[in-house]
Design a protein around this motif. Structure first.
Motif, PDB file in Angstrom:
ATOM      1  N   GLU A 169      -2.774 -14.917  -7.840  1.00 42.32           N
ATOM      2  CA  GLU A 169      -3.469 -15.652  -8.739  1.00 42.32           C
ATOM      3  C   GLU A 169      -3.997 -14.625  -9.751  1.00 42.32           C
ATOM      4  OE1 GLU A 169      -7.796 -17.841  -8.772  1.00 42.32           O
ATOM      5  OE2 GLU A 169      -6.548 -18.145  -7.256  1.00 42.32           O
ATOM      6  N   PRO A 170      -4.031 -14.773 -11.066  1.00 43.24           N
ATOM      7  CA  PRO A 170      -4.054 -13.921 -12.100  1.00 43.24           C
ATOM      8  C   PRO A 170      -5.707 -13.634 -12.160  1.00 43.24           C
ATOM      9  CG  PRO A 170      -3.778 -15.997 -13.052  1.00 43.24           C
ATOM     10  CD  PRO A 170      -3.407 -16.130 -11.786  1.00 43.24           C
ATOM     11  N   LEU A 171      -6.210 -12.340 -12.603  1.00 41.32           N
ATOM     12  CA  LEU A 171      -7.306 -11.850 -12.959  1.00 41.32           C
ATOM     13  C   LEU A 171      -7.325 -11.249 -14.318  1.00 41.32           C
ATOM     14  CD1 LEU A 171     -10.134 -11.675 -11.248  1.00 41.32           C
ATOM     15  CD2 LEU A 171      -9.142  -9.330 -10.653  1.00 41.32           C
ATOM     16  N   VAL A 172      -8.306 -11.438 -14.964  1.00 43.40           N
ATOM     17  CA  VAL A 172      -8.447 -10.708 -16.289  1.00 43.40           C
ATOM     18  C   VAL A 172      -9.909 -10.152 -16.326  1.00 43.40           C
ATOM     19  CG1 VAL A 172      -6.765 -12.016 -17.406  1.00 43.40           C
ATOM     20  CG2 VAL A 172      -9.100 -12.751 -17.649  1.00 43.40           C
ATOM     21  N   HIS A 173     -10.076  -9.089 -17.558  1.00 45.26           N
ATOM     22  CA  HIS A 173     -11.487  -8.420 -17.464  1.00 45.26           C
ATOM     23  C   HIS A 173     -12.590  -9.219 -17.550  1.00 45.26           C
ATOM     24  CE1 HIS A 173     -10.753  -9.131 -21.693  1.00 45.26           C
ATOM     25  NE2 HIS A 173      -9.297  -8.588 -21.550  1.00 45.26           N
ATOM     26  N   LYS A 200     -23.944   2.635 -34.254  1.00 40.14           N
ATOM     27  CA  LYS A 200     -22.669   2.809 -33.088  1.00 40.14           C
ATOM     28  C   LYS A 200     -23.408   2.135 -31.827  1.00 40.14           C
ATOM     29  CE  LYS A 200     -21.100   7.194 -34.502  1.00 40.14           C
ATOM     30  NZ  LYS A 200     -20.135   8.030 -34.222  1.00 40.14           N
ATOM     31  N   VAL A 201     -22.537   1.253 -31.197  1.00 37.81           N
ATOM     32  CA  VAL A 201     -22.944   0.531 -30.122  1.00 37.81           C
ATOM     33  C   VAL A 201     -21.478   0.822 -29.050  1.00 37.81           C
ATOM     34  CG1 VAL A 201     -23.306  -1.897 -28.817  1.00 37.81           C
ATOM     35  CG2 VAL A 201     -24.101  -1.299 -31.132  1.00 37.81           C
ATOM     36  N   ASN A 202     -21.836   0.951 -27.763  1.00 29.06           N
ATOM     37  CA  ASN A 202     -20.934   1.246 -26.756  1.00 29.06           C
ATOM     38  C   ASN A 202     -20.935   0.224 -25.554  1.00 29.06           C
ATOM     39  OD1 ASN A 202     -22.513   2.275 -24.605  1.00 29.06           O
ATOM     40  ND2 ASN A 202     -22.330   4.313 -25.567  1.00 29.06           N
ATOM     41  N   ALA A 203     -19.871   0.073 -25.023  1.00 28.32           N
ATOM     42  CA  ALA A 203     -19.680  -1.154 -24.073  1.00 28.32           C
ATOM     43  C   ALA A 203     -20.860  -0.959 -22.974  1.00 28.32           C
ATOM     44  CB  ALA A 203     -18.252  -0.957 -23.406  1.00 28.32           C
ATOM     45  N   SER A 204     -20.977   0.271 -22.343  1.00 26.20           N
ATOM     46  CA  SER A 204     -22.256   0.476 -21.454  1.00 26.20           C
ATOM     47  C   SER A 204     -23.366  -0.038 -21.891  1.00 26.20           C
ATOM     48  CB  SER A 204     -22.066   1.715 -20.798  1.00 26.20           C
ATOM     49  OG  SER A 204     -21.727   2.489 -21.509  1.00 26.20           O
ATOM     50  N   ALA A 218     -19.730 -10.936 -22.922  1.00 29.24           N
ATOM     51  CA  ALA A 218     -18.707 -10.632 -22.381  1.00 29.24           C
ATOM     52  C   ALA A 218     -17.517 -10.372 -23.271  1.00 29.24           C
ATOM     53  CB  ALA A 218     -18.282 -11.504 -21.254  1.00 29.24           C
ATOM     54  N   ARG A 219     -17.497 -11.069 -24.387  1.00 26.88           N
ATOM     55  CA  ARG A 219     -16.543 -10.761 -25.380  1.00 26.88           C
ATOM     56  C   ARG A 219     -16.637  -9.446 -26.312  1.00 26.88           C
ATOM     57  NH1 ARG A 219     -12.061 -13.401 -28.077  1.00 26.88           N
ATOM     58  NH2 ARG A 219     -11.791 -13.968 -25.796  1.00 26.88           N
ATOM     59  N   GLY A 220     -18.063  -9.264 -26.468  1.00 31.32           N
ATOM     60  CA  GLY A 220     -18.383  -8.176 -27.147  1.00 31.32           C
ATOM     61  C   GLY A 220     -18.059  -6.801 -26.331  1.00 31.32           C
ATOM     62  N   VAL A 221     -18.241  -6.943 -24.912  1.00 30.33           N
ATOM     63  CA  VAL A 221     -18.029  -5.753 -24.138  1.00 30.33           C
ATOM     64  C   VAL A 221     -16.404  -5.707 -24.153  1.00 30.33           C
ATOM     65  CG1 VAL A 221     -17.883  -5.092 -21.678  1.00 30.33           C
ATOM     66  CG2 VAL A 221     -19.802  -5.931 -22.394  1.00 30.33           C
ATOM     67  N   GLU A 222     -15.510  -6.632 -24.032  1.00 35.92           N
ATOM     68  CA  GLU A 222     -14.068  -6.649 -24.052  1.00 35.92           C
ATOM     69  C   GLU A 222     -13.696  -5.868 -25.567  1.00 35.92           C
ATOM     70  OE1 GLU A 222     -10.684 -10.188 -24.590  1.00 35.92           O
ATOM     71  OE2 GLU A 222     -12.801 -10.763 -23.857  1.00 35.92           O
ATOM     72  N   LEU A 281     -15.614  -3.989 -27.380  1.00 38.01           N
ATOM     73  CA  LEU A 281     -16.059  -2.465 -27.386  1.00 38.01           C
ATOM     74  C   LEU A 281     -15.103  -1.725 -26.314  1.00 38.01           C
ATOM     75  CD1 LEU A 281     -19.855  -3.022 -27.572  1.00 38.01           C
ATOM     76  CD2 LEU A 281     -18.289  -2.168 -29.362  1.00 38.01           C
ATOM     77  N   VAL A 282     -14.917  -2.059 -25.169  1.00 38.43           N
ATOM     78  CA  VAL A 282     -14.201  -1.317 -24.275  1.00 38.43           C
ATOM     79  C   VAL A 282     -12.733  -1.146 -24.718  1.00 38.43           C
ATOM     80  CG1 VAL A 282     -12.904  -1.623 -22.098  1.00 38.43           C
ATOM     81  CG2 VAL A 282     -15.289  -1.939 -22.126  1.00 38.43           C
ATOM     82  N   GLY A 283     -12.155  -2.211 -25.574  1.00 33.55           N
ATOM     83  CA  GLY A 283     -10.838  -2.056 -26.333  1.00 33.55           C
ATOM     84  C   GLY A 283     -10.766  -0.981 -27.313  1.00 33.55           C
ATOM     85  N   VAL A 284     -11.783  -0.753 -27.915  1.00 32.25           N
ATOM     86  CA  VAL A 284     -11.800   0.478 -29.048  1.00 32.25           C
ATOM     87  C   VAL A 284     -12.186   1.652 -28.514  1.00 32.25           C
ATOM     88  CG1 VAL A 284     -12.075  -1.137 -30.868  1.00 32.25           C
ATOM     89  CG2 VAL A 284     -14.045  -0.275 -29.938  1.00 32.25           C
ATOM     90  N   GLU A 285     -12.813   1.753 -27.340  1.00 33.28           N
ATOM     91  CA  GLU A 285     -13.455   3.098 -27.023  1.00 33.28           C
ATOM     92  C   GLU A 285     -12.241   4.020 -26.237  1.00 33.28           C
ATOM     93  OE1 GLU A 285     -16.594   2.160 -24.168  1.00 33.28           O
ATOM     94  OE2 GLU A 285     -17.789   1.505 -25.562  1.00 33.28           O
TER      95      GLU A 285
END
Length: 179
Positions: free
Chosen positions: A34-38, A139-143, A169-173, A175-179
């Motif tokens: 079964e799929p699982l995504v971030h 500057k904002v980071n995912a953490s 959650a979308r924002g974290v997604e 930010l993690v994608g650009v870090e």
């Protein structure tokens, strides 16, 4: 895998946590399950029981797992479609946040029909910071975004928690994608 708290304290249900991480490992390693995504990782919820796993340890592991899933998605996308495809995907995810960010203060999310929600004032302040981030002024980071908490409020002074959580959650997604 995680430290159990004493039987007098509460922590995450060990069976639920173990099952979730076992499933995540299988998905990450490419097993046909079964799929699982971030986003599933970001929104994972476990029952809290006496003698469960230390919540801080599990939450930290969930953050690292989410990062690993986004990194894997980035690597797979770049390998299959190129850097431009990854950039386009991130841009689309970021653009999906704009409609909420452009709404007037106090109207960015629904208000709870009854009970409590997140403070409008504090959520709107976060949204302003995200606008400044997207405009290259802050500057904002995912953490930092993962750690954000909002005071509780009621009625028109509150936003519906589930909507705000999905937005964060979308924002974290992104930010993690650009870090």
């Amino acid at each position: 895998m995680f430290t159990k708290v004493s039987g007098l304290r509460k922590g995450y249900d060990t069976d639920e946590v173990d099952d979730f991480f076992a499933h995540a490992r299988m998905v990450y390693e490419g097993a046909n399950v079964e799929p699982l995504v971030h986003r599933d990782i970001h929104t994972a919820v476990f029952d809290v029981v006496r003698g469960g796993y230390d919540t801080d340890e599990v939450d930290g592991a969930l953050n690292r797992l989410e990062d690993a899933f986004v990194t894997k998605e980035r690597q797979d996308t770049i390998a299959q479609q190129g850097q431009a495809a990854w950039s386009a995907l991130l841009n689309e995810r970021a653009r999906s946040m704009y409609p909420r960010l452009k709404r007037p203060s106090g109207d960015k999310f629904s208000h709870p029909r009854k009970g409590y929600g997140y403070s409008v004032e504090h959520v709107d302040a976060l949204c302003e910071n995200l606008v400044r981030f997207f405009d290259g002024q802050l500057k904002v980071n995912a953490s930092e975004l993962r750690m954000v908490t909002f005071p509780r409020a009621k009625g028109k002074n509150a936003y519906e928690e589930a909507e705000v959580d999905a937005f964060v959650a979308r924002g974290v997604e992104v930010l993690v994608g650009v870090e």
